[in-house]
Design an enzyme around this catalytic site. Sequence first.
Site, PDB file in Angstrom:
ATOM      1  N   HIS A  67      -8.946  -5.146   3.229  1.00 51.61           N
ATOM      2  CA  HIS A  67      -7.547  -4.737   3.364  1.00 51.61           C
ATOM      3  C   HIS A  67      -7.468  -3.225   3.562  1.00 51.61           C
ATOM      4  CE1 HIS A  67      -3.367  -3.951   2.439  1.00 51.61           C
ATOM      5  NE2 HIS A  67      -3.157  -5.203   2.776  1.00 51.61           N
ATOM      6  N   GLU A 101      -5.597  -1.055   2.383  1.00 53.79           N
ATOM      7  CA  GLU A 101      -5.442  -0.264   1.151  1.00 53.79           C
ATOM      8  C   GLU A 101      -6.793  -0.051   0.474  1.00 53.79           C
ATOM      9  OE1 GLU A 101      -2.347  -2.685  -0.530  1.00 53.79           O
ATOM     10  OE2 GLU A 101      -1.001  -1.974   1.041  1.00 53.79           O
ATOM     11  N   GLY A 143       3.917  -2.444   4.535  1.00 56.22           N
ATOM     12  CA  GLY A 143       4.785  -1.924   3.482  1.00 56.22           C
ATOM     13  C   GLY A 143       5.769  -0.874   3.970  1.00 56.22           C
ATOM     14  N   GLU A 198      -3.707  -6.519  10.774  1.00 53.01           N
ATOM     15  CA  GLU A 198      -2.684  -5.783  10.050  1.00 53.01           C
ATOM     16  C   GLU A 198      -2.675  -4.326  10.499  1.00 53.01           C
ATOM     17  OE1 GLU A 198      -1.638  -8.001   6.151  1.00 53.01           O
ATOM     18  OE2 GLU A 198      -3.113  -6.466   5.718  1.00 53.01           O
ATOM     19  N   SER A 209       4.736  -6.075   7.116  1.00 52.39           N
ATOM     20  CA  SER A 209       6.199  -6.207   7.063  1.00 52.39           C
ATOM     21  C   SER A 209       6.701  -7.505   7.710  1.00 52.39           C
ATOM     22  CB  SER A 209       6.883  -4.984   7.684  1.00 52.39           C
ATOM     23  OG  SER A 209       6.526  -3.806   6.964  1.00 52.39           O
ATOM     24  N   GLY A 213       2.799  -9.371   2.331  1.00 50.25           N
ATOM     25  CA  GLY A 213       2.809  -8.574   1.105  1.00 50.25           C
ATOM     26  C   GLY A 213       4.128  -8.712   0.382  1.00 50.25           C
ATOM     27  N   GLY A 214       5.018  -7.754   0.589  1.00 51.43           N
ATOM     28  CA  GLY A 214       6.296  -7.695  -0.136  1.00 51.43           C
ATOM     29  C   GLY A 214       7.053  -9.012  -0.195  1.00 51.43           C
ATOM     30  N   ASN A 245      -0.183 -11.826  -0.160  1.00 50.02           N
ATOM     31  CA  ASN A 245      -1.024 -10.788  -0.767  1.00 50.02           C
ATOM     32  C   ASN A 245      -0.146 -10.098  -1.803  1.00 50.02           C
ATOM     33  OD1 ASN A 245      -2.612  -8.656  -1.471  1.00 50.02           O
ATOM     34  ND2 ASN A 245      -2.519  -7.626   0.520  1.00 50.02           N
ATOM     35  N   TRP A 246      -0.332 -10.506  -3.036  1.00 44.92           N
ATOM     36  CA  TRP A 246       0.550  -9.992  -4.097  1.00 44.92           C
ATOM     37  C   TRP A 246       0.232  -8.537  -4.462  1.00 44.92           C
ATOM     38  CZ3 TRP A 246       1.496 -14.198  -8.439  1.00 44.92           C
ATOM     39  CH2 TRP A 246       2.065 -15.343  -7.839  1.00 44.92           C
ATOM     40  N   LYS A 247      -0.934  -8.056  -4.023  1.00 43.21           N
ATOM     41  CA  LYS A 247      -1.378  -6.697  -4.367  1.00 43.21           C
ATOM     42  C   LYS A 247      -1.377  -6.530  -5.889  1.00 43.21           C
ATOM     43  CE  LYS A 247       0.209  -5.323   0.130  1.00 43.21           C
ATOM     44  NZ  LYS A 247       0.529  -4.252   1.058  1.00 43.21           N
TER      45      LYS A 247
HETATM   46  P1  PGA Z   1       3.610  -6.067   3.680  1.00 40.94           P
HETATM   47  O1  PGA Z   1       2.036  -6.127   3.322  1.00 40.94           O
HETATM   48  O2  PGA Z   1       3.982  -7.468   4.108  1.00 40.94           O
HETATM   49  O3  PGA Z   1       4.262  -5.658   2.415  1.00 40.94           O
HETATM   50  O4  PGA Z   1       3.759  -5.083   4.790  1.00 40.94           O
HETATM   51  C1  PGA Z   1       1.150  -6.877   4.091  1.00 40.94           C
HETATM   52  C2  PGA Z   1      -0.247  -6.684   3.574  1.00 40.94           C
HETATM   53  O5  PGA Z   1      -0.578  -5.576   3.153  1.00 40.94           O
HETATM   54  O6  PGA Z   1      -1.060  -7.635   3.562  1.00 40.94           O
END
Ligand code: PGA
Length: 256
Positions: A98, A100, A176, A170, A216, A237-238, A13-15
Amino acid sequence: MNKQLRRAVIAGNWKMNCNTRETAALLEDLKPLVANAGCQVVVGVPFTDLSTALEHTAGSNIHVGAQNCHWAQSGAFTGEISAGMLTELGVEYVILGHSERRQYFGETDATVNQRLRAALDGGLKVILCVGELLQQREQGITGEIVAQQVKVALQGVSAQEMQKIIIAYEPVWAIGTGRTATADQANEVCGLIRSVVASLYDAHLAQGLTIQYGGSMNAKNCRELLSKEHVDGGLIGGASLKAADFATIVQAATEG
Ligand code: PGA
């Protein structure tokens, strides 16, 4: 044991990261590293990078996804993108619900359900995200919250359509933050999601459902998380923005 029945899927998930040049470079780095993956590999990129991502993954084993889609097919929805627009480009997956989106953009269980319905109708596969807030975990209502999110999101979804759905657990407090759920915590809630799906459909369908953990997950902690019975993959994500780290996670999923 039942894990063998399921397809492991590692999705990035590159956001809101990477312009088109960075997208091309990251995918070119990633392609050879995951070419022999024994799991499915997906990258969820920003809308503006979709064409570039499709171009640079053509002929490879990397599948491309978007990070949202609207519930209507077209119309007066300024700033939105429909499922049909995505499939027309050649996009295969969409990430929906998601945290967010829920936290910053007013997404609710009901709108996630509407978007999910539209995504299926438009021919997309869906990575459906669910997860509790820290306060909800502390209140001891993680199970109830996650069950509700799953039940509402899947309203009106047939057993056959469930073949096109992946659920990503999640926990919001782990996204994050560098604070990963323990492998046992992840396994417990992924198992609970599986039992909710079994109650909505049947045990056989639930045993075949891919359930990811996200929050994470990184090159260091992925092995332990992915070794758990109910954790069939990851939504990353990251660490998905670093080709080598993402490839390490893909390798860990391949080894199971
Ligand atoms: P993260 O994000 O790996 O940076 O915690 C995961 C996500 O939001 O899908």
